[in-house]
Write a protein that holds these residues in place. Structure first.
Motif, PDB file in Angstrom:
ATOM      1  N   SER A 129      41.377  33.945  34.536  1.00  0.00           N
ATOM      2  CA  SER A 129      41.638  34.060  35.973  1.00  0.00           C
ATOM      3  C   SER A 129      43.116  33.960  36.310  1.00  0.00           C
ATOM      4  O   SER A 129      43.524  34.360  37.394  1.00  0.00           O
ATOM      5  N   SER A 130      43.930  33.411  35.369  1.00  0.00           N
ATOM      6  CA  SER A 130      45.351  33.235  35.663  1.00  0.00           C
ATOM      7  C   SER A 130      46.181  33.571  34.435  1.00  0.00           C
ATOM      8  O   SER A 130      45.889  33.098  33.342  1.00  0.00           O
ATOM      9  N   LEU A 131      47.216  34.384  34.642  1.00  0.00           N
ATOM     10  CA  LEU A 131      48.141  34.752  33.564  1.00  0.00           C
ATOM     11  C   LEU A 131      49.560  34.531  34.058  1.00  0.00           C
ATOM     12  O   LEU A 131      49.949  35.049  35.104  1.00  0.00           O
ATOM     13  N   THR A 132      50.334  33.746  33.290  1.00  0.00           N
ATOM     14  CA  THR A 132      51.738  33.490  33.620  1.00  0.00           C
ATOM     15  C   THR A 132      52.609  33.876  32.443  1.00  0.00           C
ATOM     16  O   THR A 132      52.381  33.428  31.316  1.00  0.00           O
ATOM     17  N   LEU A 133      53.609  34.709  32.705  1.00  0.00           N
ATOM     18  CA  LEU A 133      54.587  35.108  31.697  1.00  0.00           C
ATOM     19  C   LEU A 133      55.942  34.612  32.174  1.00  0.00           C
ATOM     20  O   LEU A 133      56.440  35.051  33.222  1.00  0.00           O
ATOM     21  N   SER A 134      56.530  33.701  31.408  1.00  0.00           N
ATOM     22  CA  SER A 134      57.791  33.085  31.818  1.00  0.00           C
ATOM     23  C   SER A 134      58.835  33.225  30.719  1.00  0.00           C
ATOM     24  O   SER A 134      58.578  32.891  29.561  1.00  0.00           O
ATOM     25  N   HIS A 135      60.025  33.737  31.074  1.00  0.00           N
ATOM     26  CA  HIS A 135      61.137  33.907  30.125  1.00  0.00           C
ATOM     27  C   HIS A 135      60.699  34.696  28.892  1.00  0.00           C
ATOM     28  O   HIS A 135      61.078  34.376  27.763  1.00  0.00           O
ATOM     29  N   THR A 155      48.327  35.877  48.596  1.00  0.00           N
ATOM     30  CA  THR A 155      49.414  34.905  48.436  1.00  0.00           C
ATOM     31  C   THR A 155      50.544  35.531  47.626  1.00  0.00           C
ATOM     32  O   THR A 155      50.304  36.060  46.528  1.00  0.00           O
ATOM     33  N   LEU A 156      51.756  35.465  48.161  1.00  0.00           N
ATOM     34  CA  LEU A 156      52.936  35.969  47.459  1.00  0.00           C
ATOM     35  C   LEU A 156      53.982  34.867  47.424  1.00  0.00           C
ATOM     36  O   LEU A 156      54.405  34.365  48.468  1.00  0.00           O
ATOM     37  N   CYS A 159      42.156  46.454  41.653  1.00  0.00           N
ATOM     38  CA  CYS A 159      42.873  45.245  41.233  1.00  0.00           C
ATOM     39  C   CYS A 159      42.381  44.048  42.042  1.00  0.00           C
ATOM     40  O   CYS A 159      42.283  44.102  43.276  1.00  0.00           O
ATOM     41  N   ARG A 160      42.102  42.926  41.361  1.00  0.00           N
ATOM     42  CA  ARG A 160      41.533  41.750  42.020  1.00  0.00           C
ATOM     43  C   ARG A 160      42.508  40.576  42.099  1.00  0.00           C
ATOM     44  O   ARG A 160      42.105  39.461  42.421  1.00  0.00           O
ATOM     45  N   VAL A 161      43.771  40.815  41.809  1.00  0.00           N
ATOM     46  CA  VAL A 161      44.772  39.748  41.864  1.00  0.00           C
ATOM     47  C   VAL A 161      44.985  39.328  43.309  1.00  0.00           C
ATOM     48  O   VAL A 161      45.282  40.160  44.178  1.00  0.00           O
ATOM     49  N   GLN A 162      44.826  38.034  43.557  1.00  0.00           N
ATOM     50  CA  GLN A 162      44.991  37.496  44.903  1.00  0.00           C
ATOM     51  C   GLN A 162      46.320  36.761  45.075  1.00  0.00           C
ATOM     52  O   GLN A 162      46.865  36.725  46.173  1.00  0.00           O
ATOM     53  N   THR A 163      46.821  36.156  44.004  1.00  0.00           N
ATOM     54  CA  THR A 163      48.070  35.383  44.064  1.00  0.00           C
ATOM     55  C   THR A 163      49.082  35.979  43.096  1.00  0.00           C
ATOM     56  O   THR A 163      48.788  36.149  41.903  1.00  0.00           O
ATOM     57  N   LEU A 164      50.261  36.291  43.619  1.00  0.00           N
ATOM     58  CA  LEU A 164      51.334  36.844  42.789  1.00  0.00           C
ATOM     59  C   LEU A 164      52.562  35.969  42.950  1.00  0.00           C
ATOM     60  O   LEU A 164      53.030  35.725  44.067  1.00  0.00           O
TER      61      LEU A 164
END
Length: 865
Positions: free
Chosen positions: A704-710, A789-790, A758-763
């Motif tokens: 449900s959540s994917l975060t890509l950092s640096h 949510t942005l 696309c079902r992404v609600q929070t970016l």
């Protein structure tokens, strides 16, 4: 001989001999005058042999006789010695003459290598080139590089030809040559074979010409288990053709020596009493002390070292290595896999048929990048072809491939099947004892204790080694490969009868808790244990061994995984509550978490049982991987686990490399002659994210959540990610933080986020310095019906961009409910425009300190996001 020569001297000659002996030290050492002044021939003989040793004493005496002008006695002593030692002796050879003799000896000794089934093959005919890439040290530098600095082109993996091996000790931009090079890689990847090929090529005159006069191969595991004490000089003499090598002269030029330390991860941890490094090459010490002295440079600090170690072990060596240069052995390329098959079978028809079968099995073909797996596959297929069987068995994991090899041995036992089954049980017990005790070498007494001497399983699974001992030859045994010992150790937990006499102590829980972080020498055993717990593998074990495998082992492993998840959640919560008061070294913490997290995923992947993996991941709601330089296999493992993840799962990749290290390809002669713009065009990096993106779109995936950092997302990665967000059934949140996106990449991503399905609600986006590209993200607000949510914290918004943003927010088709600009610097004009938007759309929440004074601690909102 020495006594006879000195007894032939007159009193005057003996007096001159004593004076010349005092004035002619050898290697800076001479016998004190007090011991020589009144010594007769007998006393002088004893002093010389005691002080210098028997053979060197003859050299010293002969040279001193010549200086004392007793040349006839010196010539007679030389003739007698040559006659005793034979014409092939190197005792009186000069150092330059001995170099050639030693090279010829190495070529003879290492022309053939023993395969794991004890069959000898020529190294030049069997060795297949491996991919060798620069180590991961540069990855740490990338994380510290400023965001605006352009990314350099990643250095590519090169095939292990003469040029690649020569580059290992190449000088850097400042002209400095590394004295220690570390070849790292997982078990079975070919590190030992590469090290032996380097030694052989040096002896053949292909490597390190003008740099290395003598090279020595040091098998660390074997030397550590050798009883008694020996000096480095003794270890060098063991590798020479006779005991008369000019060792002192060799060591006097240490900068021209190369020591190849194979399997240095076997050394005890630094700081333990048995690991106290040796400092004198002539001092008798334990194997751990001598090898530790070489590694730490307290022994021969100017000598060159080539060290092989498992990929997970360099951290254990960091404390003793001195400025190492790292390189990673990456296994076979697809091209070299094919070459290996044809070299192995030496029959074109069988090689072609076996290779075609493996090539059609995508997973099995991918596993064959590991040379040891490739050898097992070829061995099994050769047996099946000889028996005329259909090549229909398939395997997805290393565990299943190794079990297939076990099955082939049992299948060929015929009428002795029951006896071989029992012998294999005992062999598994031996492997388990060795793994738990960190023991790779076994004596004949070990085999006799378990009634394995002369058994049917001895030849296919154990290699016999004969070493020269003090009184008699020492015979030791070791498994065909260290990874296979660990596999059999894992198998023992499923074969062991409760209460069996002589069974090794300790349950599965004991094994897991001994190495809870999956970073030590038990990590691979644990991985194999997981692989054997799938329902299909357990049925295979029951069929091959005629036993019933109980479920209690599987449940115990599952409870352990769930406990891992709970302990991590507890520790994370504690850190947040305490505000991270304890100062820790960030790099050390990140490295530890990275290894254990990825290794746990490898364990789950080995099971290939979706329901088990999904149940295990329930206790790990957030998967965090930091500073991982992903290989294709790593990404395949992560993708499988993501495909199986339960609803609500979160994945964070921090400071990870998501592009493949490319193999350097030679241009054809025609292309080189043509030149032109096409030959100089920069090739785009290959995205490794595609398997993960495909897994996210699987209907069973609950991510449900994917975060890509640096992580640095080049355009090919953005394209894969864009396609994933269009169809991912459960993905509701996407974070892109400090990833150095290009304008093109952000446009491609925005197209995916604007897709109707696309079902992404929070970016969440943090892109400092990329203002122009933000127009694509702002534009998608009036195209996406699901984005609510942005979060643009960390972005830089110009006044025109805020004006455009406000216009889009008031568009009828904009469904946004929350906009976070908590840490964004805004001008007064921009703030007025945002206030106007809030007046026009009172249900829209805009978070910024200047817009709502009641929202002082905005960090709470940020952390929730």
């Amino acid at each position: 001989m020495l006594l006879a020569a000195l007894e032939d001297l007159s009193q005057e000659q003996l007096k001159r001999f004593r004076h010349k002996l005092r004035d002619a030290p050898m290697d800076g050492r001479s016998i004190p005058w007090g011991r020589l002044e009144r010594a007769d021939a007998v006393d002088l003989t004893e002093q010389l042999t005691h002080f210098y040793g028997p053979e060197p004493a003859l050299d010293v005496a002969r040279k001193t006789l010549k200086k004392a002008d007793v040349r006839d006695v010196a010539a007679r002593l030389k003739a007698q010695r040559l006659h005793r030692l034979g014409s092939s002796s190197s005792a009186l050879l000069s150092l330059s003459e001995y170099k050639k003799k030693y090279r010829e000896h190495v070529l003879r000794q290492h022309a053939k290598v023993k395969e794991r089934n004890a069959r000898s093959v020529k190294i030049n005919k069997r060795f297949t080139k491996l991919l060798i890439a620069p180590g991961g040290a540069a990855l740490e530098d990338e994380a510290l590089r400023p965001a605006e600095e352009p990314e350099p082109e990643p250095e590519r993996a090169r095939r292990s030809d003469t040029r690649t091996f020569n580059r290992l000790f190449r000088r850097d931009e400042e002209g400095q040559r590394p004295l220690t090079v570390v070849l790292q890689g997982p078990a079975g990847i070919g590190k030992t074979m590469a090290a032996k090929k380097i030694l052989y090529d040096w002896a053949a005159g292909k490597l390190y010409q003008g740099q290395v006069d003598f090279a020595f191969f040091m098998p660390c595991g074997e030397l550590l288990e050798r009883p008694g004490t020996r000096s480095l000089a003794d270890l060098i003499l063991d590798q020479c053709s006779d005991r008369c090598a000019p060792v002192r002269q060799m060591l006097a030029q240490q900068q021209r020596l190369l020591f190849i330390l194979d399997g240095a991860d076997e050394l005890p941890a630094p700081g333990s009493p048995e690991a106290e490094p040796c400092t004198d090459p002539f001092q008798a010490a334990s194997g751990a002390q001598v090898l530790g002295g070489l590694l730490s440079k307290t022994l021969l600090p100017s000598a060159l070292l080539l060290v092989t170690t498992r990929a997970a072990a360099p951290e254990r060596l960091q404390g003793r290595l001195c400025s190492p240069q790292c390189a990673e052995v990456c296994g076979f390329s697809d091209k070299d896999k094919k070459k290996y098959f044809y070299k192995f079978f030496q029959d074109e028809w069988r090689a072609k048929r076996a290779y075609r079968f493996v090539k059609e099995n995508e997973t099995l073909f991918a596993l064959c990048f590991v040379p040891f797996v490739c050898w097992i596959v070829c061995t099994v297929l050769r047996q099946q072809l000889q028996l005329g069987r259909d090549l229909s068995r398939t395997s997805k994991t290393t565990t299943s491939v190794y079990l297939l090899f076990i099955a082939s041995v049992l299948g060929s036992a015929g009428a002795d099947g029951t006896r071989v089954q029992e012998e294999l049980r005992k062999l598994c017990r031996l492997a388990r004892e060795g793994v738990l005790r960190h023991q790779a070498q076994f004596t004949e007494q070990d085999l006799e204790r378990l009634q394995l001497r002369g058994s049917k399983v001895q030849t296919p699974f154990l290699n016999k080694k004969e070493l020269p001992g003090v009184l008699e030859t020492e015979v030791t045994y070791q498994f065909i490969d260290q990874s296979f010992q660990e596999f059999l150790a894992a198998l023992s937990y499923l074969l062991e009868d409760k209460g069996a006499s002589g069974a090794p102590t300790g349950s599965v829980g004991t094994l897991l808790h001994k190495d809870a972080e999956l970073r030590g020498h038990l990590a691979l055993t644990t991985r194999f244990l997981f692989g054997l717990l799938s329902a299909e593998r357990m049925r295979d074990i029951e069929r091959h061994f005629g036993c019933v495998v109980t479920e209690h082992v599987k449940q115990e492993v599952l409870r352990w995984v769930q406990g891992q998840g709970c302990s991590r959640m507890t520790s994370d919560g504690k850190e947040e509550a305490e505000g991270l008061e304890d100062v820790v070294e960030p790099e050390e913490e990140e490295e530890e978490e990275t290894n254990s997290g990825l290794e746990l995923l490898y364990c789950l992947y080995e099971t290939q049982e979706d329901a088990f993996v999904r149940q295990a991941l329930l206790s790990l709601p957030e998967l965090l991987l930091e500073r991982v330089c992903f290989s294709r296999m790593d990404m395949g493992v992560l993708s499988y686990c993501v495909r199986c993840c339960p609803a609500g799962q979160a994945l964070k990749l921090v400071s990870c490399r998501l592009v493949a290290t490319q193999e350097k390809k030679k241009k054809s002669l025609m292309k080189r002659l043509q030149g032109g713009s096409r030959s100089t065009k920069k090739k785009l990096p290959v995205s490794l994210l595609r398997p993960l993106c495909e897994a996210m779109t699987d209907q069973q995936c609950g991510l449900s959540s994917l975060t890509l950092s640096h992580c640095k997302l080049p355009d090919p990665v953005c394209q894969d990610l864009s396609e994933a967000v269009r169809a991912a059934p459960a993905l509701r949140e996407l974070g892109l933080l400090h990833n150095q996106l290009s304008e093109t990449g952000l446009r491609v991503l925005s197209e995916g986020l604007a897709w109707p399905q696309c079902r992404v609600q929070t970016l969440r986006v943090q892109l400092p310095g990329l203002q122009g590209a933000l127009q694509y993200l702002v534009g998608l607000l009036q195209q996406s019906s699901t984005l609510t949510t942005l979060d643009l914290n960390g972005c830089q918004l110009s006044d025109p961009m805020v004006t455009y943003l406000c216009a889009v927010l008031q568009h009828p088709r904009c469904s946004l409910q929350t906009l976070s600009l908590a840490s964004v610097e805004l001008s007064e004009q921009s703030l007025q425009e945002l206030r106007a938007v809030k007046t026009a759309k009172p249900d829209l929440v805009i978070l910024h300190p200047a817009l709502d004074s009641s929202l002082k601690p905005l960090e709470g909102f940020t952390s929730v996001l």
